[in-house]
Scaffold this motif. Structure first.
Motif, PDB file in Angstrom:
ATOM      1  N   GLY A  12     -28.900   2.186  39.981  1.00 35.78           N
ATOM      2  CA  GLY A  12     -29.220   1.503  38.742  1.00 35.78           C
ATOM      3  C   GLY A  12     -29.646   2.421  37.625  1.00 35.78           C
ATOM      4  N   GLN A  13     -29.960   3.672  37.954  1.00 32.62           N
ATOM      5  CA  GLN A  13     -30.316   4.631  36.916  1.00 32.62           C
ATOM      6  C   GLN A  13     -29.085   5.405  36.451  1.00 32.62           C
ATOM      7  OE1 GLN A  13     -33.921   6.914  37.450  1.00 32.62           O
ATOM      8  NE2 GLN A  13     -34.596   5.599  39.138  1.00 32.62           N
ATOM      9  N   LYS A  14     -29.179   5.978  35.270  1.00 29.38           N
ATOM     10  CA  LYS A  14     -28.106   6.792  34.711  1.00 29.38           C
ATOM     11  C   LYS A  14     -28.535   8.249  34.668  1.00 29.38           C
ATOM     12  CE  LYS A  14     -26.328   3.073  31.773  1.00 29.38           C
ATOM     13  NZ  LYS A  14     -25.987   2.661  30.372  1.00 29.38           N
ATOM     14  N   LEU A  15     -27.613   9.123  34.982  1.00 28.19           N
ATOM     15  CA  LEU A  15     -27.887  10.555  34.912  1.00 28.19           C
ATOM     16  C   LEU A  15     -27.508  11.051  33.523  1.00 28.19           C
ATOM     17  CD1 LEU A  15     -28.835  12.945  36.656  1.00 28.19           C
ATOM     18  CD2 LEU A  15     -26.430  13.411  37.151  1.00 28.19           C
ATOM     19  N   LEU A  16     -28.452  11.661  32.825  1.00 25.61           N
ATOM     20  CA  LEU A  16     -28.233  12.130  31.459  1.00 25.61           C
ATOM     21  C   LEU A  16     -27.852  13.610  31.489  1.00 25.61           C
ATOM     22  CD1 LEU A  16     -31.326  10.464  29.745  1.00 25.61           C
ATOM     23  CD2 LEU A  16     -29.056   9.491  30.173  1.00 25.61           C
ATOM     24  N   MET A  17     -26.681  13.912  30.960  1.00 23.94           N
ATOM     25  CA  MET A  17     -26.181  15.285  30.996  1.00 23.94           C
ATOM     26  C   MET A  17     -25.892  15.758  29.578  1.00 23.94           C
ATOM     27  SD  MET A  17     -23.724  15.269  34.372  1.00 23.94           S
ATOM     28  CE  MET A  17     -22.711  13.898  33.822  1.00 23.94           C
ATOM     29  N   PRO A  18     -26.778  16.538  28.968  1.00 25.31           N
ATOM     30  CA  PRO A  18     -26.535  17.047  27.619  1.00 25.31           C
ATOM     31  C   PRO A  18     -25.446  18.109  27.620  1.00 25.31           C
ATOM     32  CG  PRO A  18     -28.560  17.966  28.517  1.00 25.31           C
ATOM     33  CD  PRO A  18     -28.073  16.968  29.517  1.00 25.31           C
ATOM     34  N   LEU A  19     -24.495  17.981  26.708  1.00 27.14           N
ATOM     35  CA  LEU A  19     -23.402  18.942  26.576  1.00 27.14           C
ATOM     36  C   LEU A  19     -23.579  19.734  25.290  1.00 27.14           C
ATOM     37  CD1 LEU A  19     -20.417  16.632  27.631  1.00 27.14           C
ATOM     38  CD2 LEU A  19     -21.644  18.296  29.045  1.00 27.14           C
ATOM     39  N   PRO A  20     -23.092  20.956  25.235  1.00 24.24           N
ATOM     40  CA  PRO A  20     -23.366  21.824  24.080  1.00 24.24           C
ATOM     41  C   PRO A  20     -22.403  21.603  22.918  1.00 24.24           C
ATOM     42  CG  PRO A  20     -22.106  23.036  25.702  1.00 24.24           C
ATOM     43  CD  PRO A  20     -22.385  21.685  26.312  1.00 24.24           C
ATOM     44  N   ASP A  21     -22.925  21.700  21.706  1.00 26.85           N
ATOM     45  CA  ASP A  21     -22.078  21.776  20.514  1.00 26.85           C
ATOM     46  C   ASP A  21     -21.425  23.157  20.461  1.00 26.85           C
ATOM     47  OD1 ASP A  21     -23.097  19.304  19.996  1.00 26.85           O
ATOM     48  OD2 ASP A  21     -24.305  19.909  18.271  1.00 26.85           O
ATOM     49  N   MET A  22     -20.302  23.243  19.714  1.00 24.57           N
ATOM     50  CA  MET A  22     -19.570  24.510  19.613  1.00 24.57           C
ATOM     51  C   MET A  22     -19.118  24.737  18.176  1.00 24.57           C
ATOM     52  SD  MET A  22     -17.261  24.298  23.111  1.00 24.57           S
ATOM     53  CE  MET A  22     -16.837  22.573  22.862  1.00 24.57           C
ATOM     54  N   VAL A  23     -19.223  25.975  17.732  1.00 28.34           N
ATOM     55  CA  VAL A  23     -18.731  26.393  16.413  1.00 28.34           C
ATOM     56  C   VAL A  23     -17.825  27.599  16.616  1.00 28.34           C
ATOM     57  CG1 VAL A  23     -19.335  27.249  14.121  1.00 28.34           C
ATOM     58  CG2 VAL A  23     -20.805  25.553  15.257  1.00 28.34           C
ATOM     59  N   GLU A  24     -16.669  27.601  15.952  1.00 29.18           N
ATOM     60  CA  GLU A  24     -15.725  28.709  16.114  1.00 29.18           C
ATOM     61  C   GLU A  24     -15.177  29.151  14.758  1.00 29.18           C
ATOM     62  OE1 GLU A  24     -11.716  29.964  18.667  1.00 29.18           O
ATOM     63  OE2 GLU A  24     -12.597  27.962  18.890  1.00 29.18           O
TER      64      GLU A  24
END
Length: 414
Positions: free
Chosen positions: A258-270
């Protein structure tokens, strides 16, 4: 007996750490959006626009097409990851473990289509991946509370538009629909037995099988100094992905259904540049920033923290060249220096280091509208001393991660 009691008393804190140390091995970025990019270490890929895959790096470059274009490809990543010189410590003493190979093969497909509506507006769609990894220790590895299985995949569906403002400037952007899937397992029969003895609950230390979808976006611009020189700048916003499914972490909440796993992903600049020096030879380069410092913790939406991380932002520096042999053949090569996301905290199941990319590739024009591309990269890592510990156990080892990446791609204009 004293050591056994000490071991048992610390199990609760131990299992929390076991469930979290390497929970987002997919924190590694995938540079595998095209075979052409692979063949030049992705140098200049935000602005070269030699096929439709450019939209994965910079949507604004779609204005450089004067006819509809399609690219279809497959990249393969063969990793050679060694964990050696392992010293495993428990309250019963320290022992040396056999070396383990935890690499494997990953297959990363991609598909892109660019459609110029007129001389100013272009639309495009693509399917590719920005994140993913897999490591799997053998069942006989004694310290599998630190090892186990980490298998994470992602898929990015991008819908983009680009507009030419004038002869020099173009802008573009779009939506990124990101799907992620992960399987994470950590086990140790001795620890599991002691946890059961302490709590009366039987189960693995960690068993997670989740997936989820999140919405991001990308923005970009291209500046054409003239026909032979141009520059590109792009930004990718990566969201926090909320994954649902089966989660069990012993004893950190036990069954986390019933819980959600929170996975932060990185922003990218090129930032990329491209310079056609003469009719046959061009040089190109890129600098990319990846915001891995945003990956600060892995937790659930009910604030069950599995681990805190101390990752640092990463950088890619790439330079390459393209040589047009004749109307049929084009050769390319490149070099990239890729910095590690890990800083002070290291890991045996996410072996990370600064890496060097040595790349080469070619294109063969099947006819005036069809091209077959091939790219090959040898990725060379460094030996890194990795140490991990809980209140009950600890491990130190030397890790090294090398890889061979190769890709094939078919591109066509209409």
């Amino acid at each position: 007996m004293y050591k056994k009691r000490l071991f048992t008393k610390t199990l609760m804190a131990t299992a929390v750490m076991l469930a979290s140390q390497q929970s987002l091995a997919a924190g590694f970025q995938l540079n595998s959006q095209s075979a052409t990019g692979l063949g030049r270490a992705f140098a200049g890929d935000a602005v070269i626009a030699d096929n439709a895959s450019v939209m994965a790096r910079n949507a604004a470059a779609m204005t450089l097409f004067n006819a509809p274009a399609m690219s279809l490809g497959l990249n393969v990543i063969d990793t050679d990851i060694t964990v050696k010189n392992s010293q495993y410590t428990t309250p019963f003493g320290t022992s040396s473990l056999d070396d383990d190979q935890i690499g494997g093969s990953s297959y990363v497909p991609n598909l892109y289509y660019v459609h110029p509506v007129n001389d100013k507006l272009a639309l495009g769609a693509g399917i590719y991946s920005n994140f993913g990894t897999k490591t799997e220790f053998s069942d006989s590895f004694a310290a599998n509370e630190f090892g186990g299985l980490t298998d994470v995949k992602s898929l990015n569906l991008t819908l983009n538009a680009a507009y030419r403002l004038n002869n020099q400037w173009s802008v573009g952007g779009g939506l990124d629909i990101i799907y992620g899937q992960g399987k994470l397992q950590r086990s140790n029969q001795t620890l599991e037995g002691l946890v059961q003895q302490q709590t009366g609950v039987a189960g693995p230390l960690l068993d997670v099988d989740v997936d989820g979808t999140a919405l991001g976006f990308n923005l970009g611009t291209v500046y054409e100094l003239n026909d032979a020189n141009r520059f590109g700048l792009s930004y990718h916003y990566s969201p926090e992905l909320k994954a649902e499914g089966d989660m069990y972490a012993q004893p950190a909440g036990g069954n986390l259904q019933g819980q959600k796993l929170l996975m932060p992903l990185p922003d990218m600049v090129e930032f990329s540049g491209f310079h056609q020096l003469n009719s046959q030879f061009a040089v190109h380069y890129s600098v990319q920033w990846i915001e891995w410092s945003s990956f600060d913790a892995l937790k659930t939406n009910q604030d069950v923290t599995l681990n805190d991380y101390q990752w640092q932002d990463g950088w890619h520096y790439a330079i390459g060249g393209t040589y047009t042999v004749n109307a049929d053949w084009t050769l390319r090569a490149g070099y990239m220096y890729d910095t590690s996301a890990q800083d002070k905290k290291t890991s045996i199941s996410v072996p990370d280091s600064d890496r060097q990319w040595f790349s080469g590739g070619f294109s063969y024009n099947l006819d005036s509208k069809s091209t077959l591309d091939f790219g090959l990269t040898y990725l060379m890592g460094e030996d890194i001393k990795a140490t991990e510990q809980t209140t009950a156990t600890a491990i130190s080892a030397t890790t090294r991660a090398d890889a061979l990446l190769y890709g094939v791609q078919y591109s066509r204009s209409f």
